[in-house]
Design a protein around this motif. Structure first.
Motif, mmCIF file in Angstrom:
data_model
loop_
_atom_site.group_PDB
_atom_site.id
_atom_site.type_symbol
_atom_site.label_atom_id
_atom_site.label_comp_id
_atom_site.label_asym_id
_atom_site.label_seq_id
_atom_site.Cartn_x
_atom_site.Cartn_y
_atom_site.Cartn_z
ATOM 1 N N ALA A 199 11.609 -34.870 11.773
ATOM 2 C CA ALA A 199 12.890 -35.567 11.640
ATOM 3 C C ALA A 199 14.033 -34.592 11.885
ATOM 4 O O ALA A 199 14.044 -33.469 11.362
ATOM 5 C CB ALA A 199 13.005 -36.173 10.247
ATOM 6 N N GLY A 200 15.004 -34.997 12.680
ATOM 7 C CA GLY A 200 16.189 -34.188 12.896
ATOM 8 C C GLY A 200 16.025 -33.076 13.916
ATOM 9 O O GLY A 200 16.974 -32.326 14.156
ATOM 10 N N GLN B 189 18.560 -50.043 12.208
ATOM 11 C CA GLN B 189 18.930 -48.710 12.696
ATOM 12 C C GLN B 189 19.296 -48.745 14.174
ATOM 13 O O GLN B 189 20.058 -47.904 14.656
ATOM 14 C CB GLN B 189 17.791 -47.711 12.453
ATOM 15 C CG GLN B 189 17.660 -47.267 11.016
ATOM 16 C CD GLN B 189 16.739 -46.074 10.854
ATOM 17 O OE1 GLN B 189 16.509 -45.308 11.798
ATOM 18 N NE2 GLN B 189 16.195 -45.897 9.662
ATOM 19 N N ASP C 231 17.027 -42.243 16.560
ATOM 20 C CA ASP C 231 17.439 -40.869 16.292
ATOM 21 C C ASP C 231 17.601 -40.055 17.572
ATOM 22 O O ASP C 231 18.238 -39.000 17.563
ATOM 23 C CB ASP C 231 16.447 -40.180 15.349
ATOM 24 C CG ASP C 231 15.024 -40.161 15.891
ATOM 25 O OD1 ASP C 231 14.682 -41.030 16.711
ATOM 26 O OD2 ASP C 231 14.241 -39.285 15.484
ATOM 27 N N THR C 232 17.035 -40.551 18.680
ATOM 28 C CA THR C 232 17.213 -39.882 19.974
ATOM 29 C C THR C 232 18.564 -40.219 20.590
ATOM 30 O O THR C 232 19.120 -39.430 21.371
ATOM 31 C CB THR C 232 16.108 -40.309 20.961
ATOM 32 O OG1 THR C 232 14.841 -40.343 20.303
ATOM 33 C CG2 THR C 232 16.031 -39.355 22.145
#
Length: 305
Positions: free
Chosen positions: A30-31, A103, A60-61
């Protein structure tokens, strides 16, 4: 009971028994930085996807990709970018099915007014910079859609696999291939790719016009590097003007691209899609390397269960 699918807003699935292939498969951190830029010269950049084990693209990308696209749009010296991968066997794959749906849906619209994913693909197509996809490994779903948004696509004859697998799982692709593929290869072949939902190797991709050319794997990098280097030495304004005029004749409209994303969000929530994605997750989607490498095979098996 189906395993929970993130895009349905449920919790993530519990660990499942598999054939052992996924037991040792590392999961993405993650991250972590998923995209790297190598500025080989001021005019020529390599943009590398590096999100092991499968280069899955998720919400998250998107912020990382947005930063890359902004740099492409605003650097006054840049003339050509090449997208490639650092993950063996995978160029860029499908959308991430584990995060909750909100999300993705809560993300603000991009500069075109579209959702950030189709927005960035449209902007790559229209940027005053030449974009080239160097495809080695699987370009599945989002990976195929990014390649289609690029100005040129070159593939490894032995190692490239392209696919739009979504209809095989009961939903609609979201990144615009319905608008782009018919312009490249004609209606019949586009429908074969989209509705057949099967894997296309580099040689057939060249024959159909999915990619510009395929090369023996040992010759792919040298060709792309030489072409990108050659273009990077030309006048930037001449490149931008020529590309803009070709765009007028060849690119789909923004609403055509946006319609695909809207259809994806609606269709992925339908019971048939939830059922099929649940079955794929049980088989090992996103955890089992064999499922990711042979997604066309596994989606075909859905109809048999």
């Amino acid at each position: 009971m189906l395993p929970a699918i993130g895009l349905s807003g449920q919790v993530k699935p519990a660990a499942k028994k598999t054939d052992g292939l996924s037991a040792s498969t590392p999961q993405p951190e993650a991250g972590r930085t998923q995209i790297r830029i190598d500025k080989r010269t001021p005019a020529y950049w390599r943009i590398t996807f590096d999100n092991p084990p499968f280069n899955i693209f998720g919400p998250d990308t998107i912020p990382q990709m947005e930063k890359v696209v902004v740099e492409i749009e605003t650097d006054p010296n840049l003339r050509v970018v090449v997208f490639d991968s650092a993950v063996p066997g995978f160029f860029l794959t499908h959308y991430d099915f584990t995060p909750p749906l909100e999300q993705s849906t809560k993300l603000p619209s991009g500069r075109t007014g579209l959702h950030p994913l189709p927005d960035m693909l449209v902007r790559i197509s229209k940027a005053p910079v030449v974009s080239i996809a160097l495809i080695r490994g699987r370009a599945t779903g989002v990976g195929s859609e990014l390649a289609l948004a690029c100005d040129m696509r070159f593939a490894s004859r032995e190692k490239a696999i392209l696919s739009q697998w979504e209809v095989g799982a009961g939903f609609v692709p979201g990144g615009g291939p319905m608008a782009r593929l018919p312009r490249l290869m004609g209606r019949g072949r586009a429908l074969e790719i989209l509705l057949g939902s099967d894997d296309i190797d580099g040689e057939l991709a060249e024959e159909y016009g999915y990619v510009n050319r395929s090369f023996p794997d040992t010759k792919l990098d040298a060709f792309v590097d030489a072409l990108a280097g050659r273009i990077s030495g030309f006048d930037r304004q001449a490149i931008a003007d020529t590309k803009r005029l070709v765009d007028y004749a060849s690119l789909p409209t923004d609403p055509e691209i946006g319609a695909g994303w809207d259809a994806f969000i609606s269709s992925v929530q339908r019971p048939v899609a939830q059922k099929n994605i649940g079955r794929l997750m049980e088989m090992g989607l996103q955890t089992n390397r064999d499922v990711e490498e042979r997604l066309g095979h596994y989606t075909a098996n859905l109809a048999e269960r």
